[in-house]
Structure formats: structure tokens, C-alpha cells
Write a protein that holds these residues in place. Structure first.
Motif, PDB file in Angstrom:
ATOM      1  N   HIS B 145      17.096 -95.287  47.062  1.00  0.00           N
ATOM      2  CA  HIS B 145      15.810 -94.929  46.444  1.00  0.00           C
ATOM      3  C   HIS B 145      15.533 -93.443  46.600  1.00  0.00           C
ATOM      4  O   HIS B 145      14.556 -93.053  47.248  1.00  0.00           O
ATOM      5  CB  HIS B 145      14.660 -95.717  47.064  1.00  0.00           C
ATOM      6  N   PRO B 146      16.381 -92.621  46.010  1.00  0.00           N
ATOM      7  CA  PRO B 146      16.210 -91.185  46.218  1.00  0.00           C
ATOM      8  C   PRO B 146      14.964 -90.670  45.500  1.00  0.00           C
ATOM      9  O   PRO B 146      14.515 -91.255  44.523  1.00  0.00           O
ATOM     10  CB  PRO B 146      17.473 -90.590  45.590  1.00  0.00           C
ATOM     11  N   ARG B 147      14.443 -89.571  46.031  1.00  0.00           N
ATOM     12  CA  ARG B 147      13.306 -88.942  45.374  1.00  0.00           C
ATOM     13  C   ARG B 147      13.776 -87.844  44.436  1.00  0.00           C
ATOM     14  O   ARG B 147      13.008 -87.269  43.683  1.00  0.00           O
ATOM     15  CB  ARG B 147      12.370 -88.350  46.430  1.00  0.00           C
ATOM     16  N   LEU B 148      15.059 -87.534  44.557  1.00  0.00           N
ATOM     17  CA  LEU B 148      15.676 -86.486  43.752  1.00  0.00           C
ATOM     18  C   LEU B 148      17.164 -86.813  43.722  1.00  0.00           C
ATOM     19  O   LEU B 148      17.725 -87.218  44.730  1.00  0.00           O
ATOM     20  CB  LEU B 148      15.443 -85.117  44.423  1.00  0.00           C
ATOM     21  N   LEU B 149      17.762 -86.701  42.561  1.00  0.00           N
ATOM     22  CA  LEU B 149      19.186 -87.022  42.463  1.00  0.00           C
ATOM     23  C   LEU B 149      19.972 -85.766  42.126  1.00  0.00           C
ATOM     24  O   LEU B 149      19.683 -85.089  41.144  1.00  0.00           O
ATOM     25  CB  LEU B 149      19.405 -88.102  41.395  1.00  0.00           C
ATOM     26  N   LEU B 150      20.941 -85.449  42.969  1.00  0.00           N
ATOM     27  CA  LEU B 150      21.784 -84.282  42.749  1.00  0.00           C
ATOM     28  C   LEU B 150      23.181 -84.763  42.366  1.00  0.00           C
ATOM     29  O   LEU B 150      23.787 -85.543  43.097  1.00  0.00           O
ATOM     30  CB  LEU B 150      21.874 -83.441  44.030  1.00  0.00           C
ATOM     31  N   LEU B 151      23.654 -84.323  41.228  1.00  0.00           N
ATOM     32  CA  LEU B 151      24.989 -84.731  40.793  1.00  0.00           C
ATOM     33  C   LEU B 151      25.829 -83.470  40.616  1.00  0.00           C
ATOM     34  O   LEU B 151      25.582 -82.673  39.726  1.00  0.00           O
ATOM     35  CB  LEU B 151      24.896 -85.502  39.467  1.00  0.00           C
ATOM     36  N   ASP B 152      26.783 -83.287  41.503  1.00  0.00           N
ATOM     37  CA  ASP B 152      27.579 -82.061  41.484  1.00  0.00           C
ATOM     38  C   ASP B 152      28.915 -82.329  40.805  1.00  0.00           C
ATOM     39  O   ASP B 152      29.839 -82.828  41.428  1.00  0.00           O
ATOM     40  CB  ASP B 152      27.785 -81.554  42.915  1.00  0.00           C
ATOM     41  N   GLU B 153      28.998 -81.980  39.544  1.00  0.00           N
ATOM     42  CA  GLU B 153      30.191 -82.234  38.737  1.00  0.00           C
ATOM     43  C   GLU B 153      30.755 -83.627  39.011  1.00  0.00           C
ATOM     44  O   GLU B 153      31.933 -83.773  39.362  1.00  0.00           O
ATOM     45  CB  GLU B 153      31.266 -81.176  39.014  1.00  0.00           C
ATOM     46  N   PRO B 154      29.936 -84.650  38.857  1.00  0.00           N
ATOM     47  CA  PRO B 154      30.370 -85.982  39.297  1.00  0.00           C
ATOM     48  C   PRO B 154      31.554 -86.526  38.502  1.00  0.00           C
ATOM     49  O   PRO B 154      32.295 -87.351  39.008  1.00  0.00           O
ATOM     50  CB  PRO B 154      29.132 -86.851  39.080  1.00  0.00           C
ATOM     51  N   PHE B 155      31.718 -86.052  37.271  1.00  0.00           N
ATOM     52  CA  PHE B 155      32.762 -86.648  36.429  1.00  0.00           C
ATOM     53  C   PHE B 155      33.897 -85.683  36.136  1.00  0.00           C
ATOM     54  O   PHE B 155      34.785 -85.987  35.348  1.00  0.00           O
ATOM     55  CB  PHE B 155      32.158 -87.134  35.101  1.00  0.00           C
ATOM     56  N   SER B 156      33.885 -84.517  36.758  1.00  0.00           N
ATOM     57  CA  SER B 156      34.839 -83.496  36.308  1.00  0.00           C
ATOM     58  C   SER B 156      36.269 -83.792  36.746  1.00  0.00           C
ATOM     59  O   SER B 156      37.206 -83.253  36.168  1.00  0.00           O
ATOM     60  CB  SER B 156      34.413 -82.120  36.799  1.00  0.00           C
ATOM     61  N   ALA B 157      36.434 -84.662  37.748  1.00  0.00           N
ATOM     62  CA  ALA B 157      37.808 -84.981  38.156  1.00  0.00           C
ATOM     63  C   ALA B 157      38.386 -86.121  37.314  1.00  0.00           C
ATOM     64  O   ALA B 157      39.503 -86.553  37.540  1.00  0.00           O
ATOM     65  CB  ALA B 157      37.841 -85.351  39.638  1.00  0.00           C
ATOM     66  N   LEU B 158      37.603 -86.614  36.350  1.00  0.00           N
ATOM     67  CA  LEU B 158      38.030 -87.775  35.577  1.00  0.00           C
ATOM     68  C   LEU B 158      38.645 -87.351  34.242  1.00  0.00           C
ATOM     69  O   LEU B 158      38.414 -86.242  33.760  1.00  0.00           O
ATOM     70  CB  LEU B 158      36.830 -88.687  35.317  1.00  0.00           C
ATOM     71  N   ASP B 159      39.371 -88.269  33.626  1.00  0.00           N
ATOM     72  CA  ASP B 159      39.940 -87.950  32.315  1.00  0.00           C
ATOM     73  C   ASP B 159      38.834 -87.944  31.262  1.00  0.00           C
ATOM     74  O   ASP B 159      37.748 -88.480  31.461  1.00  0.00           O
ATOM     75  CB  ASP B 159      41.022 -88.974  31.954  1.00  0.00           C
ATOM     76  N   ALA B 160      39.127 -87.333  30.129  1.00  0.00           N
ATOM     77  CA  ALA B 160      38.096 -87.051  29.133  1.00  0.00           C
ATOM     78  C   ALA B 160      37.402 -88.312  28.623  1.00  0.00           C
ATOM     79  O   ALA B 160      36.189 -88.335  28.438  1.00  0.00           O
ATOM     80  CB  ALA B 160      38.711 -86.288  27.969  1.00  0.00           C
ATOM     81  N   ILE B 161      38.172 -89.374  28.431  1.00  0.00           N
ATOM     82  CA  ILE B 161      37.600 -90.596  27.856  1.00  0.00           C
ATOM     83  C   ILE B 161      36.620 -91.241  28.840  1.00  0.00           C
ATOM     84  O   ILE B 161      35.487 -91.563  28.503  1.00  0.00           O
ATOM     85  CB  ILE B 161      38.725 -91.611  27.516  1.00  0.00           C
ATOM     86  N   THR B 162      37.093 -91.393  30.099  1.00  0.00           N
ATOM     87  CA  THR B 162      36.231 -91.970  31.132  1.00  0.00           C
ATOM     88  C   THR B 162      34.975 -91.131  31.304  1.00  0.00           C
ATOM     89  O   THR B 162      33.873 -91.645  31.463  1.00  0.00           O
ATOM     90  CB  THR B 162      36.978 -92.005  32.480  1.00  0.00           C
TER      91      THR B 162
END
Lengths: 219, 237
Positions: B145-162
Motif C-alpha cells: 500500500h505505497p503512498r508513492l510508487l517509484l519505478l526505475d526503468e522497470p522494463f528496460s532489461a526486457l525484450d521489446a515485445i514484453t
């Protein structure tokens, strides 16, 4: 065959291992995670028992734990007993003798943990203590097991230190390594050979276990 | 709740000096070339790094104030943080990871349904794909139950489709969230697709023109030299 000496050896090794794992964990944690002045001096000091002749360590322990040493005096004041020539005395000696073998693998295992895992744990609300228990420890089990086994084996092999501090009191301080020496001195080669032989399967099994652990935890 | 921050920090190659704010239900995308200080900003918001001076204020709580010597520990900020990789605890299975700091363990099941990883709940992180790991990491962050969500390049290690799939899922999910989200990326398409607001960060400072320059490919000064390392191919996706 001197089963009593073998029993004292195993009891000593077990007690030493249990105490040292608990004692070494915070030391290894501090060495792996904190920077403080004099750290390398402290670290070298902790590893010193590995580099000193066992009889030299035994000599200093004899001085400290003897009736005129501060540890001996304090113990005498608290319990009225002597620390020398007792099981507790050789346990303390054995713990000091094996400290490096407990700290080093544990420190290496702690240091190998990705710092981002700890950051993640802190952000998720874990205190440093909780992160140590819930993140560092479970991810260092291989290193902790290696520490425990090395300490156990090293304590089984202790001779000089124990002889200096404990002498050879059957059932109390006479461990198997000392029993072998005494058997040889009295020309009882058969008894010496039996005890010596009984070490081999124990030590060999533990070394196999260490290899297995190293394989399992290699990433 | 609004998060507003302004801080300075001396870094090795440049000085970070930036201020911004992001309000409830908004997604702010922080974009800029790699090595421009984005992750440092996120880490300072999370309390993992300390700014040299400045303030971080969340709603009516002061998280950091260099003058008043306030620095709330990361444990007490109650935020969600999804790192680029390595976020999950390797010794726990996906379910235990997501439930690690969950307010209500029952919600983990709902989150796993939502993110379609329920069938993997007993697997350890190394036994699932990168996309599944990051899905779980988002579940882990949301379950607190965060009060703020920080996403630091969460998908950058994934392939383009995913990456594209997860990006869409995240955008759909955003409507149901009542807290600000700060999303770090160096991918312009991703930024345009997800953002309510965009903050371009170049060498530790906000630079409104950076995206314009990148898209129009105007050769300008040293910035393009840095950006040359960024694959322009990313514009395709």
C-alpha cells in the motif's frame, strides 16, 4: 579405544561451533558492511590466531586465564573456580583458536549479497536488524554452513592450545588429539592408531559436505 | 497527496540541481540520457541516498529538509520502489516475495490474478522470465500500500515485445491508483505513452528542450554526443 576422549572432542567441537556461529555473525556483518577507522587493523587481529603457532596462543591464554590473569581472576571471583584445566576453559580457548575460520567465510558470504536487495528491504520497511535476519542470513546459508563445518573440523584438530590451557584431565579436557599423543608417548601404538583412524571418516564426511555446499551455492 | 522535491547533490561528473512536484493520480515520467542522475533522484526520494541540500515534502510530511536536519528513513516513507532488476529476494518464491511486506496477504492473490502470474507463485525468481519477475516486483511494491510508487526503468532489461505489453498493463492499471507514480526511463516512446507529465533530466538538471532535440535530431552541442549511445531504434517501438 579411548571413547571418553573422542566424546570430549566432539562435545568441544559442537559447543565451539554453536557459540562461534552466533558470535562471528555480528563480527562478519560489521566487517562486511561498515567502514570505520582501524578496520583493517581489527580484521588482521581477528585473523591472528590463524597465523600464530597454537602453543603461542595457548601461552597467552594460559597467562590471561590463569589465577593471575584478568579472565582467570574474574572467573574466580564469580564462580570461585579456576578456569584452567576445565571444559569451559578449553571451550574458550577453542573459540578463540577458531575465530578466523568462522568469520572469514561468513564475511565473504555477507559481502557477496547484492546491496540492492538490502535497499529493497529497507524501502519495504525492514529495519537493519530485520533485514539481517530476513535477507542477509537466508541468502548466506552456504557461507554460514561453510563456517560451521570449518570451525567444527578445526576444533577437532586442536592440540597445542588445548594442552596449554586444559592439560589432560580424562572426561574434562583430555581430547582425542591429546589422547593420541599420550598413547604414543606410552608406546601404545594400537590405541593411538584406533583414535587416529576414527578421525578420518568424520573429517572426510564433513569435507565432502563442504564441497557439496560450495557447488549448491555457486551462482 | 503531492510529492514535491527540490535538491542539490554533488556527483562525480556534474552537480545535480533539480526541483519538481507530482500530484496524486499522476504519472510523472523522468526521462533523459543514461548517467544523467535519474536513479540518484529516485534513490534520494526513497531515502536511500542523502541530498547535500534541499527538501522533499510529501503531502504535509517533511521527508527531508537539510536546514531543519530532517531525514526520514526509507523504512518510514512507505513507498513502493521497483528497481531495474534484482529486486526480488532470491531465497523466496514469487508469492513470498510479493507478500514480504504486504499489508494484507489476501491482496497478493488478487494482484497475482491481475498480473497473470498466479500459476508461478511457488517458483523462485530465477525460475521465471524477466517480465514475470518485474510483474512480481510491482505486486510486491503495491501490496505494501505505497503512498508513492517509484519505478526505475522497470522494463528496460526486457525484450521489446514484453516491454510493450507491460507498458500497456501499467497504463491500464494507473487509473485505479490513488497515489503519484514516478517512472524513470530513457525511452522516449515509453515516456510519451505513459506520462501525464514529463521531466527531462540531463546532467542533473531539468532540460525541457531535450526531448524536442532528440526527436528532431538537431545536432546540438555535447548532449547529442551522449545521446548517441542511446539506441535510436527504441523510437520504433
Amino acid at each position: 579405544m579411548d571413547y571418553l576422549a573422542l566424546y570430549v572432542t566432539l562435545k568441544l567441537a559442537f559447543v565451539t561451533t554453536v557459540f562461534l556461529i552466533v558470535l562471528a555473525a555480528p563480527i562478519a556483518y560489521a566487517l562486511a558492511y561498515f567502514r570505520f577507522p582501524g578496520k583493517s587493523l581489527l580484521e588482521a587481529f581477528i585473523y591472528l590466531p590463524m597465523a600464530l603457532p597454537p602453543t603461542a596462543i595457548g601461552f597467552y591464554l594460559l597467562m590471561v586465564m590463569g589465577p593471575k590473569g584478568f579472565a582467570g581472576k574474574a572467573w574466580g571471583f564469580l564462580t570461585g573456580d579456576s578456569l584452567l584445566f576445565t571444559f569451559i576453559g578449553i571451550t574458550i580457548a577453542s573459540i578463540i583458536y577458531s575465530i578466523p575460520f568462522a568469520v572469514q567465510p561468513m564475511k565473504a558470504a555477507f559481502a557477496k549479497i547484492d546491496r540492492r536487495l538490502l535497499d529493497a528491504a529497507y524501502v519495504l520497511g525492514l529495519s537493519k536488524r530485520a533485514a539481517f535476519l530476513r535477507v542477509i542470513i537466508p541468502n548466506s546459508l552456504g557461507g554460514i554452513a561453510a563456517s560451521a563445518i570449518l570451525v567444527f573440523l578445526h576444533s577437532i584438530g586442536a592440540f597445542g592450545v588445548l594442552l596449554m590451557v586444559g592439560g589432560s584431565i580424562p572426561g574434562e579436557t583430555k581430547v582425542a588429539s591429546i589422547a593420541i599423543y599420550e598413547a604414543v608417548e606410552t608406546m601404545n601404538y594400537r590405541a593411538a592408531g584406533m583414535i587416529a583412524l576414527s578421525f578420518i571418516p568424520i573429517s572426510y564426511a564433513f569435507l565432502l559436505l563442504i564441497n557439496k555446499l560450495n557447488e549448491d551455492y555457486r551462482i | 497527496m503531492t510529492i514535491s522535491a527540490s535538491f542539490k547533490k554533488r556527483l562525480k561528473y556534474f552537480d545535480l540541481d533539480i526541483s519538481f512536484s507530482c500530484s496524486m493520480k499522476n504519472m510523472m515520467v523522468m526521462i533523459g540520457p543514461s548517467g544523467g542522475g535519474k536513479t540518484t533522484i529516485i534513490r534520494m526520494l526513497a531515502g536511500l541516498q542523502r541530498p547535500d541540500e534541499g527538501q522533499v515534502i510529501f503531502g504535509d510530511e517533511v521527508w527531508f529538509d537539510s536546514l531543519r536536519r530532517i531525514n526520514i528513513a526509507p523504512q518510514k516513507r512507505r513507498l513502493g520502489y521497483v528497481f531495474q532488476d534484482y529486486t526480488l529476494f532470491p531465497h523466496l518464491n514469487l508469492y513470498d516475495n510479493a507478500a514480504f511486506a504486504a499489508v494484507d496477504k489476501k491482496e497478493v492473490d488478487e494482484l497475482f490474478e491481475l498480473f497473470k502470474i498466479n500459476h508461478l507463485r511457488k517458483r523462485k525468481p530465477h525460475m521465471v522470465s524477466g517480465g514475470e519477475r518485474q510483474r512480481c516486483a510491482i505486486c510486491q511494491a503495491l501490496a505494501r500500500h505505497p503512498r508513492l510508487l517509484l519505478l526505475d526503468e522497470p522494463f528496460s532489461a526486457l525484450d521489446a515485445i514484453t516491454r510493450r505489453g507491460l507498458r500497456e498493463e501499467l497504463k491500464n492499471l494507473k487509473g485505479g491508483m490513488s497515489f503519484p507514480i514516478i517512472y524513470v526511463t530513457h525511452d522516449i516512446t515509453e515516456a510519451l505513452y505513459l506520462s501525464d507529465e514529463i521531466l527531462s533530466v540531463v546532467e542533473g538538471k531539468s532540460d525541457d528542450q531535450w526531448m524536442q532535440r532528440m526527436i528532431s535530431r538537431e545536432p546540438s552541442a555535447e548532449v547529442s554526443a551522449r545521446a548517441a549511445r542511446e539506441p535510436r531504434l527504441s523510437l520504433v517501438y
